[in-house]
Design a protein around this motif. Structure first.
Motif, short mmCIF file in Angstrom:
data_model
loop_
_atom_site.label_atom_id
_atom_site.label_comp_id
_atom_site.label_asym_id
_atom_site.label_seq_id
_atom_site.Cartn_x
_atom_site.Cartn_y
_atom_site.Cartn_z
N GLY A 199 0.82 -1.21 0.00
CA GLY A 199 0.00 0.00 0.00
C GLY A 199 0.85 1.25 0.00
O GLY A 199 0.52 2.24 -0.69
N ARG A 200 1.94 1.24 0.73
CA ARG A 200 2.84 2.40 0.75
C ARG A 200 3.49 2.59 -0.62
O ARG A 200 3.65 3.72 -1.09
N HIS A 201 3.87 1.48 -1.25
CA HIS A 201 4.44 1.58 -2.59
C HIS A 201 3.40 2.12 -3.57
O HIS A 201 3.72 2.94 -4.45
N ALA A 202 2.16 1.65 -3.44
CA ALA A 202 1.10 2.14 -4.33
C ALA A 202 0.87 3.63 -4.14
O ALA A 202 0.68 4.37 -5.10
N ALA A 203 0.91 4.09 -2.89
CA ALA A 203 0.73 5.52 -2.61
C ALA A 203 1.84 6.35 -3.21
O ALA A 203 1.63 7.50 -3.62
N ALA A 204 3.05 5.78 -3.26
CA ALA A 204 4.20 6.48 -3.84
C ALA A 204 4.36 6.23 -5.33
O ALA A 204 5.32 6.68 -5.94
N ASP A 205 3.39 5.47 -5.91
CA ASP A 205 3.41 5.13 -7.33
C ASP A 205 4.66 4.34 -7.70
O ASP A 205 5.24 4.52 -8.78
N THR A 206 5.07 3.45 -6.80
CA THR A 206 6.25 2.61 -7.05
C THR A 206 5.91 1.13 -6.99
O THR A 206 6.80 0.29 -6.84
N LEU A 207 4.61 0.81 -7.06
CA LEU A 207 4.19 -0.59 -7.06
C LEU A 207 4.06 -1.07 -8.49
O LEU A 207 3.20 -0.61 -9.23
N ASP A 208 4.93 -1.99 -8.89
CA ASP A 208 4.93 -2.44 -10.29
C ASP A 208 5.06 -3.97 -10.35
O ASP A 208 5.55 -4.58 -9.43
#
Length: 208
Positions: A199-208
């Motif tokens: 979720g933190r990665h998604a918030a930072a747009d770094t979830l790939d």
């Protein structure tokens, strides 16, 4: 009986996709996992038909995404397919075992009460309401609130983990049951941590 140890957890969901027909090599599998997860997420998000989202939720509830989720199962936790895999399995468990989830969740709120506000469950939680909330979380993952959906799911898994550990500690004279519950608590806690990180990665747009 002494309290069961609550150790640093191992991953909750090991890969279960060894027998997919026409299984690709590991490198190709990773590409397919990422591409399929992104295609599903983007396809639902950009659809002008709200029924598309509902169909995805219903597919998840009916195990209609089983083969696709199996492809995602070997992906790292902090990746889009890995995060969707954990969210899918948590959603499936809640839908199939709502009474057990509610029992463990209620026990967990006594240990980490602050997380209940993030989970979004009503107080006191009821089985049907808990299932509807998990549907809302899954729906949110496909309608632009992926980070919030993953963090809410992480809070639920963490609360249920602590509740499961509490039940292990109160298993009385049944050491075998306590051992099983402790293992489940460890795996659930790991999943809660992984979903929260995703979720933190998604918030930072770094979830790939």
């Amino acid at each position: 009986m002494s309290p069961s140890p609550f150790r640093r957890p191992a991953p909750l969901f090991p890969a279960r996709a060894e027998q997919i027909p026409g299984e690709p090599d590991p490198a190709t599998r990773g590409d397919l996992a990422h591409d399929s997860a992104r295609a599903l997420l983007d396809g639902v998000f950009h659809s002008s038909d709200p029924e598309v989202v509902e169909r995805v939720v219903q597919l998840a509830a009916a195990d209609g995404l089983t083969d696709l989720a199996a492809l995602w199962s070997g992906s790292p936790a902090a990746s889009l397919p890995g995060a969707l895999w954990r969210l899918y399995v948590l959603h499936t468990w809640v839908q199939q075992s709502g009474d057990d989830v509610v029992r463990r969740y209620r026990a967990g709120t006594r240990t980490v009460p602050g997380l209940r506000y993030l989970s979004g469950f009503a107080e006191p939680p009821e089985i049907d309401q808990v299932r509807r909330t998990m549907d809302e979380i899954l729906r949110g993952a496909f309608t632009g609130d992926l980070a919030i959906a993953l963090m809410r799911a992480g809070a639920i898994a963490t609360l249920v983990a602590h509740g499961t550990a509490h039940l292990a500690d109160t298993a009385g004279t049944d050491p075998e049951a306590a051992t099983v519950l402790t293992g489940q608590a460890e795996r659930l806690l790991s999943t809660g941590e992984e979903l929260t990180l995703a979720g933190r990665h998604a918030a930072a747009d770094t979830l790939d």
